[in-house]
Motif scaffolding. Sequence first.
Motif, PDB file in Angstrom:
ATOM      1  N   GLU A  81      -3.127   2.658 -14.564  1.00  0.00           N
ATOM      2  CA  GLU A  81      -2.719   2.488 -13.162  1.00  0.00           C
ATOM      3  C   GLU A  81      -2.356   1.039 -12.871  1.00  0.00           C
ATOM      4  O   GLU A  81      -1.400   0.766 -12.129  1.00  0.00           O
ATOM      5  CB  GLU A  81      -3.834   2.971 -12.235  1.00  0.00           C
ATOM      6  N   LEU A  99       1.829  11.577 -11.101  1.00  0.00           N
ATOM      7  CA  LEU A  99       1.315  10.838  -9.952  1.00  0.00           C
ATOM      8  C   LEU A  99       0.969  11.749  -8.788  1.00  0.00           C
ATOM      9  O   LEU A  99       1.622  12.767  -8.565  1.00  0.00           O
ATOM     10  CB  LEU A  99       2.353   9.809  -9.505  1.00  0.00           C
ATOM     11  N   THR A 103       0.948   8.713  -3.980  1.00  0.00           N
ATOM     12  CA  THR A 103       0.834   7.663  -4.991  1.00  0.00           C
ATOM     13  C   THR A 103       1.405   6.333  -4.542  1.00  0.00           C
ATOM     14  O   THR A 103       0.756   5.300  -4.612  1.00  0.00           O
ATOM     15  CB  THR A 103       1.553   8.093  -6.273  1.00  0.00           C
ATOM     16  N   ARG A 110      -1.666   5.887  -7.973  1.00  0.00           N
ATOM     17  CA  ARG A 110      -2.778   6.680  -8.478  1.00  0.00           C
ATOM     18  C   ARG A 110      -2.264   7.845  -9.295  1.00  0.00           C
ATOM     19  O   ARG A 110      -1.297   8.503  -8.920  1.00  0.00           O
ATOM     20  CB  ARG A 110      -3.620   7.224  -7.314  1.00  0.00           C
TER      21      ARG A 110
END
Length: 349
Positions: A81, A99, A103, A110
């Motif tokens: 990440e 994702l 995100t 994330r």
Amino acid sequence: MSYWFSPRPREKVEELFGRDVEVRRLINALESNSWVAVLGPRMAGKTSLAIASSTEFAKKHGYSTVYIDLRNSTTLREATERILRNLPRGVIKKLGAYLSSITIKGLEIRLKPSASASGALEEALRSLKRTVIILDEVQKVREGLPQFLSALSVAFNENPELLIVFSGSYAGLVKKLFSQTYSEGLYARQPIEITLNPWERDVAEEFLRKGLDECGVKISEKELEDILWELGTLPGWLSSYGLRRCLGDEHVKALNRVNESAVKEAKRELENLLEGRSPNAPMVIKLLSYGATWSELERTGISKRALHTLLDALINDLYVVSKSAIGNRVVYRFTEPSYRKAALLVGQR
């Protein structure tokens, strides 16, 4: 304030002092499409060398550079990440399958709970165009390490426009990363290792004189002697001293403050190294502060195997202990003042 004593990593090769040979080696390694590991003791200037040399290479060959600090990333997921957050937006948009729906929000990225971190990393790196990735403190990634290495190596092998520079404070762990991966046949060749040692005394003196002169601070021979005796010749600590002087601190105050920080860092590093080792290892560390032979170190009660492992870590991993012949005796001792002082404080609060 000039670049001489900047607390930030140097970004241009002309801002690196006394590292011409290492700069040439790193640029040559990148030009040969090699993996590169910049190794050496803490405060030797590894990050500056990696960034400045990679930037010079990138300028010359039309590449871009991406620097990622992994010191707070202990798992494959965290490392992935963090790396993704530093990649071009166009690359991130291709990773929709990995994702979460929320995100991209600013720089926050994330992975989906069910997504493969190694798969996302591999796909992202494979799609990069003419890019040098600098992974700093890579040894911090422990959980999911085999998958992390596999993703990096697959992307490196499949993307001829991807180059990777590693750096790490604990060189032994970085070397283990490479040896583990190399033994599994994931690399086409061994990585190029570039080791940064403390400056020679004359280089350290020149650095201090020139930098202080530029900001209008006069330094006496006695003060110079004090600095090198107390701090040694690691660039980072000398730069910290110079910055304090340029910002108005008197010699004694600047020296004491930097010395305090250096000893504190060295003590933390030594205590981390001692975790899980022989209960006699702290006594070995203390004897190394004064200098001791193998037989003198063995008298602490430590086993031959444990002593060999400890000395190997201090000499070849942290680069803070040397062995030298004095008459017919081989003596082991700490090479840097901060470690000699810290060794006597190990175990104390």
